[in-house]
Design a protein around this motif. Structure first.
Motif, PDB file in Angstrom:
ATOM      1  N   ALA A  41      46.961 114.059 -27.167  1.00 43.77           N
ATOM      2  CA  ALA A  41      46.112 114.848 -26.276  1.00 43.77           C
ATOM      3  C   ALA A  41      45.822 114.087 -24.985  1.00 43.77           C
ATOM      4  CB  ALA A  41      44.811 115.215 -26.980  1.00 43.77           C
ATOM      5  N   ARG A  42      45.616 112.774 -25.124  1.00 41.91           N
ATOM      6  CA  ARG A  42      45.345 111.951 -23.943  1.00 41.91           C
ATOM      7  C   ARG A  42      46.567 111.922 -23.028  1.00 41.91           C
ATOM      8  NH1 ARG A  42      43.850 107.823 -26.481  1.00 41.91           N
ATOM      9  NH2 ARG A  42      45.527 106.330 -26.226  1.00 41.91           N
ATOM     10  N   THR A  43      47.747 111.787 -23.603  1.00 41.24           N
ATOM     11  CA  THR A  43      48.980 111.775 -22.818  1.00 41.24           C
ATOM     12  C   THR A  43      49.173 113.086 -22.081  1.00 41.24           C
ATOM     13  OG1 THR A  43      50.004 110.229 -24.394  1.00 41.24           O
ATOM     14  CG2 THR A  43      51.480 111.448 -22.924  1.00 41.24           C
ATOM     15  N   LEU A  44      48.931 114.188 -22.772  1.00 39.67           N
ATOM     16  CA  LEU A  44      49.068 115.501 -22.145  1.00 39.67           C
ATOM     17  C   LEU A  44      48.074 115.661 -21.000  1.00 39.67           C
ATOM     18  CD1 LEU A  44      50.260 118.356 -22.068  1.00 39.67           C
ATOM     19  CD2 LEU A  44      48.546 119.033 -23.775  1.00 39.67           C
ATOM     20  N   LEU A  45      46.833 115.247 -21.241  1.00 38.36           N
ATOM     21  CA  LEU A  45      45.794 115.381 -20.223  1.00 38.36           C
ATOM     22  C   LEU A  45      46.086 114.512 -19.004  1.00 38.36           C
ATOM     23  CD1 LEU A  45      42.978 116.334 -19.258  1.00 38.36           C
ATOM     24  CD2 LEU A  45      42.007 114.395 -20.523  1.00 38.36           C
ATOM     25  N   VAL A  46      46.395 113.229 -19.256  1.00 33.97           N
ATOM     26  CA  VAL A  46      46.559 112.277 -18.163  1.00 33.97           C
ATOM     27  C   VAL A  46      47.883 112.489 -17.433  1.00 33.97           C
ATOM     28  CG1 VAL A  46      46.762 109.838 -17.551  1.00 33.97           C
ATOM     29  CG2 VAL A  46      45.068 110.565 -19.248  1.00 33.97           C
ATOM     30  N   LYS A  47      48.982 112.449 -18.183  1.00 33.94           N
ATOM     31  CA  LYS A  47      50.299 112.524 -17.542  1.00 33.94           C
ATOM     32  C   LYS A  47      50.717 113.942 -17.202  1.00 33.94           C
ATOM     33  CE  LYS A  47      51.886 108.216 -19.646  1.00 33.94           C
ATOM     34  NZ  LYS A  47      52.940 107.530 -20.432  1.00 33.94           N
ATOM     35  N   GLY A  48      50.210 114.895 -17.985  1.00 39.48           N
ATOM     36  CA  GLY A  48      50.611 116.280 -17.753  1.00 39.48           C
ATOM     37  C   GLY A  48      49.748 117.012 -16.750  1.00 39.48           C
ATOM     38  N   ILE A  49      48.499 116.537 -16.553  1.00 38.22           N
ATOM     39  CA  ILE A  49      47.586 117.257 -15.659  1.00 38.22           C
ATOM     40  C   ILE A  49      47.028 116.348 -14.560  1.00 38.22           C
ATOM     41  CG2 ILE A  49      45.448 118.595 -15.531  1.00 38.22           C
ATOM     42  CD1 ILE A  49      45.937 119.451 -18.439  1.00 38.22           C
ATOM     43  N   ILE A  50      46.271 115.319 -14.963  1.00 36.68           N
ATOM     44  CA  ILE A  50      45.533 114.509 -13.987  1.00 36.68           C
ATOM     45  C   ILE A  50      46.455 113.809 -12.998  1.00 36.68           C
ATOM     46  CG2 ILE A  50      43.970 112.558 -13.690  1.00 36.68           C
ATOM     47  CD1 ILE A  50      42.692 113.252 -16.362  1.00 36.68           C
ATOM     48  N   LEU A  51      47.512 113.159 -13.489  1.00 36.19           N
ATOM     49  CA  LEU A  51      48.374 112.381 -12.599  1.00 36.19           C
ATOM     50  C   LEU A  51      49.265 113.243 -11.713  1.00 36.19           C
ATOM     51  CD1 LEU A  51      49.438 109.327 -14.797  1.00 36.19           C
ATOM     52  CD2 LEU A  51      47.576 109.535 -13.137  1.00 36.19           C
ATOM     53  N   LYS A  52      49.241 114.556 -11.934  1.00 34.94           N
ATOM     54  CA  LYS A  52      50.001 115.460 -11.067  1.00 34.94           C
ATOM     55  C   LYS A  52      49.193 115.885  -9.843  1.00 34.94           C
ATOM     56  CE  LYS A  52      53.032 117.341 -14.659  1.00 34.94           C
ATOM     57  NZ  LYS A  52      54.225 116.688 -14.133  1.00 34.94           N
ATOM     58  N   THR A  53      47.872 115.696  -9.917  1.00 30.25           N
ATOM     59  CA  THR A  53      47.022 116.164  -8.817  1.00 30.25           C
ATOM     60  C   THR A  53      46.079 115.097  -8.252  1.00 30.25           C
ATOM     61  OG1 THR A  53      45.380 116.956 -10.419  1.00 30.25           O
ATOM     62  CG2 THR A  53      47.056 118.532  -9.697  1.00 30.25           C
ATOM     63  N   ARG A  54      45.530 114.271  -9.115  1.00 29.65           N
ATOM     64  CA  ARG A  54      44.453 113.383  -8.681  1.00 29.65           C
ATOM     65  C   ARG A  54      44.890 112.220  -7.787  1.00 29.65           C
ATOM     66  NH1 ARG A  54      39.278 111.593 -12.333  1.00 29.65           N
ATOM     67  NH2 ARG A  54      38.297 110.228 -10.797  1.00 29.65           N
ATOM     68  N   PRO A  55      46.073 111.616  -7.986  1.00 35.27           N
ATOM     69  CA  PRO A  55      46.436 110.451  -7.166  1.00 35.27           C
ATOM     70  C   PRO A  55      46.351 110.692  -5.662  1.00 35.27           C
ATOM     71  CG  PRO A  55      47.913 110.612  -9.018  1.00 35.27           C
ATOM     72  CD  PRO A  55      47.079 111.866  -9.032  1.00 35.27           C
ATOM     73  N   LYS A  56      46.752 111.864  -5.191  1.00 35.63           N
ATOM     74  CA  LYS A  56      46.721 112.147  -3.756  1.00 35.63           C
ATOM     75  C   LYS A  56      45.284 112.156  -3.235  1.00 35.63           C
ATOM     76  CE  LYS A  56      48.439 115.405  -0.283  1.00 35.63           C
ATOM     77  NZ  LYS A  56      49.192 116.678  -0.065  1.00 35.63           N
ATOM     78  N   ALA A  57      44.388 112.807  -3.980  1.00 41.82           N
ATOM     79  CA  ALA A  57      42.989 112.864  -3.561  1.00 41.82           C
ATOM     80  C   ALA A  57      42.338 111.486  -3.643  1.00 41.82           C
ATOM     81  CB  ALA A  57      42.228 113.865  -4.430  1.00 41.82           C
ATOM     82  N   SER A  58      42.641 110.759  -4.723  1.00 45.51           N
ATOM     83  CA  SER A  58      42.072 109.421  -4.876  1.00 45.51           C
ATOM     84  C   SER A  58      42.597 108.475  -3.807  1.00 45.51           C
ATOM     85  CB  SER A  58      42.385 108.873  -6.269  1.00 45.51           C
ATOM     86  OG  SER A  58      41.720 109.616  -7.275  1.00 45.51           O
TER      87      SER A  58
END
Length: 344
Positions: A41-58
């Motif tokens: 679940a952590r892999t899906l959340l982090v690699k599948g969702i968060i890392l697709k959008t958050r790096p640019k904003a961060s």
């Protein structure tokens, strides 16, 4: 035995560019003590969702606060390390839990200098799963795998040590000297409520009901929420604040699970709506200024306050490499060098 000290802070991307921020966030968020859900679940959340959008904003946020010398957290931690090194008679190394300044490199640096007894010094006043615990667990794993002959002793949370409270209180007092503020907000980094319950050694005390943190218990040794509120209480007592002059809040939440309340952004908004025109804010969960203090608080927090009708918004810097803080840590380290007992 030859002694040495390893200071450990959170870490930072190598640059404010999206690719470096993505790499850093991936390591940070995949830590099972940061996002404590099953690996799949952590892999899906982090690699599948968060890392697709958050790096640019961060990355955009990091660019706002990045210094010519590099990441503020790294630069300030290095200044702290260098000042301490000048005051103690043993090697002092610096490492980060995440990023390229790895703990393994820090331990190796000390070993290369002949050190076989290490004082591990997590640079966090309060204990939390996602800060102190993840550091100590990783250090023990590295010791077993790479440094089996090292003896390692860890500095416990120092949130309630009288000398620390004095240094923190004096820093706040000095930075607010002459400032016209009506309210001081103590803002701490937020954690999910489940982290508090997971850290409860009694398995029954921490109910997060408004009273458990003020009721004496063995659970408080590892209760982040209690330790944050205790810092606020002790500093307010030291500075002789009236009850309506200060409050406590928690910042930086992620996802939809319950996190510690009240939230900092909503507290800033509420204070402004209630007519507070001049407020100050301090962030005692951090010893070094970083993205969360320089951008989230000093920039975003100020913007919220002004939008809601507030006027003057003052941020108190972290202790950073303040000479009094350097002297305190150096005193504790020197005491450990002479007599390895609990720091007090």
């Amino acid at each position: 035995m030859k002694k040495g000290v390893l200071l450990v802070n959170l870490g930072s991307p190598d640059s404010p560019e999206p690719k470096d921020v993505k790499k850093y966030l991936g390591e940070f968020l995949m830590d099972e003590r940061v996002i404590d859900i099953p690996l799949a679940a952590r892999t899906l959340l982090v690699k599948g969702i968060i890392l697709k959008t958050r790096p640019k904003a961060s990355a955009a946020a990091y660019k706002k606060i990045w210094w010519d010398e590099g990441s503020p957290l790294i630069v300030l931690s290095e200044r702290l390390q260098n000042k301490i090194q000048k005051q103690v008679d043993v090697p002092v190394a610096l490492a980060m839990r995440y990023g390229s300044m790895t703990i393994k490199k820090g331990l190796q640096e000390l070993v290369d200098k002949g050190v076989d007894e290490v004082l591990l010094f997590p640079l966090y006043p309060q204990f939390a799963m996602a800060t102190t615990e993840t550091i100590t667990v990783l250090v023990e794993e590295l010791r077993q795998q790479y440094f089996p002959n090292l003896k390692i002793e860890s500095v416990p949370a120092f949130y309630n040590k009288p000398d620390y409270i004095e240094v923190l209180s004096n820093s706040i007092k000095n930075h607010l000297q002459g400032k016209n503020y009506e309210h001081l907000l103590f803002s701490y980094h937020g954690v999910p409520e489940r982290h508090i319950r997971k850290s409860d050694v009694t398995k029954s005390h921490c109910k997060i009901d408004g009273s458990c943190c003020a009721t004496p218990s063995k659970a408080h040794e590892y209760c982040y929420r209690h330790q944050c509120y205790e810092v606020t209480r002790l500093v307010a007592k030291k500075l002789e604040f009236e009850a309506d002059m200060y409050s406590t809040s928690f910042q930086s939440r992620l996802g939809f699970d319950p996190w510690l309340l009240p939230y900092t952004d909503r507290t800033i908004e509420r204070l402004a709506k209630q007519g507070v025109k001049n407020m100050a804010i301090v962030t005692p969960a951090f010893v070094s200024d970083c993205l969360e203090t320089l951008e989230e608080i000093a920039m975003e927090g100020q913007e919220i306050f002004h939008e809601m009708g507030g006027k003057d918004f003052t941020t108190v810097p972290c202790l950073n490499d303040d000479d009094a803080f350097v002297n305190l840590l150096s005193k504790w380290i020197t005491k450990w060098i002479k007599t390895p007992v609990e720091i007090s």
